[in-house]
Design a protein around this motif. Structure first.
Motif, PDB file in Angstrom:
ATOM      1  N   VAL A 158      26.688  44.416  17.911  1.00 45.42           N
ATOM      2  CA  VAL A 158      27.765  44.471  18.907  1.00 45.42           C
ATOM      3  C   VAL A 158      27.709  43.266  19.848  1.00 45.42           C
ATOM      4  O   VAL A 158      26.673  42.626  20.002  1.00 45.42           O
ATOM      5  N   GLU A 159      28.846  42.984  20.477  1.00 42.35           N
ATOM      6  CA  GLU A 159      28.934  41.928  21.484  1.00 42.35           C
ATOM      7  C   GLU A 159      29.826  42.428  22.615  1.00 42.35           C
ATOM      8  O   GLU A 159      30.829  43.103  22.376  1.00 42.35           O
ATOM      9  N   VAL A 160      29.445  42.069  23.853  1.00 43.77           N
ATOM     10  CA  VAL A 160      30.269  42.385  25.017  1.00 43.77           C
ATOM     11  C   VAL A 160      30.309  41.156  25.913  1.00 43.77           C
ATOM     12  O   VAL A 160      29.424  40.303  25.844  1.00 43.77           O
ATOM     13  N   PRO A 161      31.335  41.047  26.780  1.00 44.02           N
ATOM     14  CA  PRO A 161      31.337  39.951  27.752  1.00 44.02           C
ATOM     15  C   PRO A 161      30.089  39.998  28.617  1.00 44.02           C
ATOM     16  O   PRO A 161      29.493  41.055  28.829  1.00 44.02           O
ATOM     17  N   GLU A 162      29.694  38.833  29.112  1.00 48.52           N
ATOM     18  CA  GLU A 162      28.432  38.703  29.843  1.00 48.52           C
ATOM     19  C   GLU A 162      28.311  39.701  30.995  1.00 48.52           C
ATOM     20  O   GLU A 162      27.247  40.287  31.213  1.00 48.52           O
ATOM     21  N   LYS A 163      29.400  39.927  31.741  1.00 50.37           N
ATOM     22  CA  LYS A 163      29.282  40.787  32.922  1.00 50.37           C
ATOM     23  C   LYS A 163      29.040  42.256  32.558  1.00 50.37           C
ATOM     24  O   LYS A 163      28.640  43.052  33.404  1.00 50.37           O
ATOM     25  N   PHE A 164      29.285  42.633  31.267  1.00 51.17           N
ATOM     26  CA  PHE A 164      29.072  44.019  30.845  1.00 51.17           C
ATOM     27  C   PHE A 164      27.709  44.216  30.170  1.00 51.17           C
ATOM     28  O   PHE A 164      27.387  45.342  29.776  1.00 51.17           O
ATOM     29  N   GLU A 165      26.923  43.149  30.013  1.00 51.48           N
ATOM     30  CA  GLU A 165      25.670  43.252  29.271  1.00 51.48           C
ATOM     31  C   GLU A 165      24.698  44.250  29.896  1.00 51.48           C
ATOM     32  O   GLU A 165      24.159  45.125  29.217  1.00 51.48           O
ATOM     33  N   MET A 166      24.484  44.122  31.211  1.00 50.58           N
ATOM     34  CA  MET A 166      23.514  44.998  31.857  1.00 50.58           C
ATOM     35  C   MET A 166      23.989  46.450  31.831  1.00 50.58           C
ATOM     36  O   MET A 166      23.194  47.376  31.617  1.00 50.58           O
ATOM     37  N   ALA A 167      25.302  46.625  32.006  1.00 47.02           N
ATOM     38  CA  ALA A 167      25.859  47.982  31.969  1.00 47.02           C
ATOM     39  C   ALA A 167      25.663  48.591  30.590  1.00 47.02           C
ATOM     40  O   ALA A 167      25.288  49.768  30.451  1.00 47.02           O
ATOM     41  N   MET A 168      25.884  47.814  29.559  1.00 46.00           N
ATOM     42  CA  MET A 168      25.757  48.333  28.203  1.00 46.00           C
ATOM     43  C   MET A 168      24.307  48.631  27.858  1.00 46.00           C
ATOM     44  O   MET A 168      24.006  49.661  27.233  1.00 46.00           O
ATOM     45  N   GLU A 169      23.390  47.741  28.259  1.00 41.27           N
ATOM     46  CA  GLU A 169      21.976  47.999  27.973  1.00 41.27           C
ATOM     47  C   GLU A 169      21.494  49.250  28.699  1.00 41.27           C
ATOM     48  O   GLU A 169      20.693  50.023  28.169  1.00 41.27           O
ATOM     49  N   ALA A 170      22.001  49.448  29.921  1.00 35.43           N
ATOM     50  CA  ALA A 170      21.600  50.640  30.672  1.00 35.43           C
ATOM     51  C   ALA A 170      22.178  51.895  30.034  1.00 35.43           C
ATOM     52  O   ALA A 170      21.523  52.938  29.953  1.00 35.43           O
ATOM     53  N   GLU A 233      36.374  49.687  24.960  1.00 35.79           N
ATOM     54  CA  GLU A 233      37.475  48.723  24.891  1.00 35.79           C
ATOM     55  C   GLU A 233      37.025  47.277  25.110  1.00 35.79           C
ATOM     56  O   GLU A 233      37.798  46.360  24.863  1.00 35.79           O
ATOM     57  N   VAL A 234      35.806  47.083  25.577  1.00 34.50           N
ATOM     58  CA  VAL A 234      35.331  45.712  25.807  1.00 34.50           C
ATOM     59  C   VAL A 234      34.274  45.290  24.786  1.00 34.50           C
ATOM     60  O   VAL A 234      33.973  44.100  24.650  1.00 34.50           O
ATOM     61  N   VAL A 235      33.718  46.255  24.074  1.00 32.20           N
ATOM     62  CA  VAL A 235      32.688  45.928  23.086  1.00 32.20           C
ATOM     63  C   VAL A 235      33.349  45.453  21.803  1.00 32.20           C
ATOM     64  O   VAL A 235      34.419  45.921  21.410  1.00 32.20           O
ATOM     65  N   GLN A 236      32.733  44.485  21.151  1.00 25.59           N
ATOM     66  CA  GLN A 236      33.223  43.974  19.865  1.00 25.59           C
ATOM     67  C   GLN A 236      32.267  44.413  18.762  1.00 25.59           C
ATOM     68  O   GLN A 236      31.062  44.156  18.843  1.00 25.59           O
ATOM     69  N   ILE A 237      32.829  45.067  17.742  1.00 28.41           N
ATOM     70  CA  ILE A 237      32.020  45.612  16.644  1.00 28.41           C
ATOM     71  C   ILE A 237      32.633  45.151  15.326  1.00 28.41           C
ATOM     72  O   ILE A 237      33.850  45.282  15.132  1.00 28.41           O
ATOM     73  N   PRO A 238      31.823  44.622  14.411  1.00 30.45           N
ATOM     74  CA  PRO A 238      32.355  44.267  13.084  1.00 30.45           C
ATOM     75  C   PRO A 238      32.966  45.488  12.416  1.00 30.45           C
ATOM     76  O   PRO A 238      32.485  46.616  12.577  1.00 30.45           O
ATOM     77  N   GLU A 239      34.015  45.278  11.656  1.00 29.33           N
ATOM     78  CA  GLU A 239      34.765  46.384  11.068  1.00 29.33           C
ATOM     79  C   GLU A 239      33.892  47.269  10.183  1.00 29.33           C
ATOM     80  O   GLU A 239      34.031  48.497  10.189  1.00 29.33           O
ATOM     81  N   GLU A 240      32.935  46.652   9.446  1.00 28.49           N
ATOM     82  CA  GLU A 240      32.136  47.447   8.523  1.00 28.49           C
ATOM     83  C   GLU A 240      31.157  48.372   9.236  1.00 28.49           C
ATOM     84  O   GLU A 240      30.700  49.369   8.659  1.00 28.49           O
ATOM     85  N   ARG A 242      31.942  49.558  12.473  1.00 27.07           N
ATOM     86  CA  ARG A 242      32.657  50.190  13.587  1.00 27.07           C
ATOM     87  C   ARG A 242      32.545  51.714  13.561  1.00 27.07           C
ATOM     88  O   ARG A 242      32.262  52.345  14.581  1.00 27.07           O
ATOM     89  N   ALA A 243      32.743  52.310  12.410  1.00 27.94           N
ATOM     90  CA  ALA A 243      32.734  53.780  12.331  1.00 27.94           C
ATOM     91  C   ALA A 243      31.377  54.356  12.732  1.00 27.94           C
ATOM     92  O   ALA A 243      31.300  55.449  13.299  1.00 27.94           O
ATOM     93  N   LEU A 244      30.294  53.586  12.466  1.00 32.84           N
ATOM     94  CA  LEU A 244      28.955  54.083  12.784  1.00 32.84           C
ATOM     95  C   LEU A 244      28.607  53.906  14.254  1.00 32.84           C
ATOM     96  O   LEU A 244      28.016  54.780  14.887  1.00 32.84           O
ATOM     97  N   VAL A 245      28.978  52.755  14.795  1.00 29.77           N
ATOM     98  CA  VAL A 245      28.491  52.381  16.125  1.00 29.77           C
ATOM     99  C   VAL A 245      29.448  52.769  17.238  1.00 29.77           C
ATOM    100  O   VAL A 245      29.025  53.083  18.357  1.00 29.77           O
ATOM    101  N   ALA A 246      30.749  52.785  16.957  1.00 30.58           N
ATOM    102  CA  ALA A 246      31.741  53.026  18.008  1.00 30.58           C
ATOM    103  C   ALA A 246      31.519  54.312  18.799  1.00 30.58           C
ATOM    104  O   ALA A 246      31.738  54.335  20.018  1.00 30.58           O
ATOM    105  N   PRO A 247      31.060  55.405  18.166  1.00 35.00           N
ATOM    106  CA  PRO A 247      30.875  56.643  18.948  1.00 35.00           C
ATOM    107  C   PRO A 247      29.907  56.500  20.120  1.00 35.00           C
ATOM    108  O   PRO A 247      29.974  57.279  21.077  1.00 35.00           O
ATOM    109  N   PHE A 248      28.989  55.521  20.063  1.00 34.33           N
ATOM    110  CA  PHE A 248      28.048  55.344  21.172  1.00 34.33           C
ATOM    111  C   PHE A 248      28.752  54.980  22.471  1.00 34.33           C
ATOM    112  O   PHE A 248      28.246  55.249  23.556  1.00 34.33           O
ATOM    113  N   PHE A 249      29.926  54.336  22.350  1.00 30.89           N
ATOM    114  CA  PHE A 249      30.575  53.783  23.541  1.00 30.89           C
ATOM    115  C   PHE A 249      31.759  54.607  24.016  1.00 30.89           C
ATOM    116  O   PHE A 249      32.273  54.381  25.100  1.00 30.89           O
ATOM    117  N   GLU A 250      32.184  55.573  23.188  1.00 24.44           N
ATOM    118  CA  GLU A 250      33.424  56.275  23.504  1.00 24.44           C
ATOM    119  C   GLU A 250      33.326  57.099  24.779  1.00 24.44           C
ATOM    120  O   GLU A 250      34.323  57.328  25.458  1.00 24.44           O
TER     121      GLU A 250
END
Length: 341
Positions: A158-170, A233-240, A242-250
């Protein structure tokens, strides 16, 4: 007597006349000779005058040429000085580009070593990734095939904009180190490897175990005061993946402060709230906050920095190559002007 005296005088006069006649002849010859000399001298005078005029004109031409050459010398000298200054400036610029490139390359080398060694990951994750690398197949064209394992940690997917990195890691915490597997069988093989060598533990995700995800009340919560963004809505996930990882952020919502999170929780009890500083309020009501650790150890930050430094390295390498070409042209021109000068 008088007649004799007259005859004597006449004879004397005849001698005198004869002598004067001879003298006149001599003077006449002398005059003719002098006139001839005068003619020759007049001719020489004309020739010398002509030569003098030619020499004078040539001298004037040489003087004008000297003035032109001096002017050219001044122009060449000025141009030579300008080129010398430009060469010195370009050499200084080249040195700065080299230093910048070396600095970026050194920083990138260090981060890539950490990434290649999977530093910062749990021991089990690290061992599985190293085991996977050992089984990679290198083809004749230099490409690498990972075979049936093809596992990657969520932090490298996954990738997120720099300002969301700490929020996502937390918000995700240890789930960033979950290994996304191409299949359940590959994950089971990796677990068997960890057990056989007592290599630690790791968690896995596989398409075989994919479940349904829930959209929930995303539209409603986005309009609430204090809400910055839904993490999904700010995280970027490769399509292959997405179905596995997206639920973590919903269920994760980024808010401006932990107080906004506490105010929002009664209306959205199933949401996890996180601030840009890494403070979290989980869906089960656990509040976590305080001072975060060193940002340099963040997996997301390290991956982003590697990507940014790789781009910077290419940019500095391009600038360095252009500066070298420009310097070579300046040095060639500087040498040419020096020879002309």
């Amino acid at each position: 007597r008088e007649m004799l005296s007259v005859q004597t005088s006449e004879t004397q006069l005849d001698f005198r006349v004869q002598a004067l006649t001879e003298k006149v002849s001599e003077q006449t010859a002398r005059l003719e000779q002098l006139q001839q000399v005068k003619l020759e001298l007049d001719t020489q005078h004309k020739e010398f005058e002509q030569r003098r005029n030619q020499t004078f004109n040539k001298l004037e031409g040489e003087r004008q040429m000297q003035l032109d050459i001096m002017k050219d010398v001044e122009n060449f000298q000025e141009n030579h000085n300008i080129l010398a200054k430009n060469v010195a400036e370009k050499q200084e610029e080249l040195t700065k580009f080299k230093d910048s490139l070396n600095e970026v390359a050194s920083r990138l080398y260090g981060l890539e070593n950490l990434q290649n060694g999977f530093e910062g990951f749990e021991e089990g994750v690290k061992q599985v990734m190293l085991w996977q690398r050992s089984k990679a197949e290198v083809h004749a064209d230099g490409s690498v095939s990972q075979g049936p394992l093809a596992m990657r940690p969520v932090a490298e997917v996954v990738e997120v904009p720099e300002k969301f990195e700490m929020a996502m890691e937390a918000a995700l915490g240890s789930r960033l180190q979950l290994l996304v597997s191409s299949s359940g069988e590959a994950a089971l093989n990796a677990i068997d490897y960890l057990k056989s060598g007592n290599q630690g533990r790791s968690s896995f995700l596989a398409r075989d175990w994919q479940g349904a995800s829930e959209g929930g009340d995303l539209v409603a919560i986005k309009s609430q005061p204090g809400v910055e963004a839904a993490l999904s809505e700010v995280v970027q996930i490769p399509e292959e993946q997405r179905a596995l990882v997206a639920p973590f952020f919903e269920s994760v919502v980024v808010v401006d402060s932990i107080r906004s999170a506490l105010a929002l929780r009664p209306g959205f009890p199933n949401r996890t709230f996180v601030t840009f500083e890494g403070d979290t309020l989980s869906a089960d009501g656990v509040l976590t906050g305080g001072t975060a650790g060193s940002g340099d150890s963040g997996l997301l930050k390290r991956r982003r920095e590697i990507k940014e430094l790789s781009q910077q390295r290419e940019e500095w390498a391009g600038k360095l190559a252009l500066a070298k070409m420009s310097l070579e042209k300046l040095e060639a021109r500087f040498k040419q002007v020096g020879e002309e000068l």
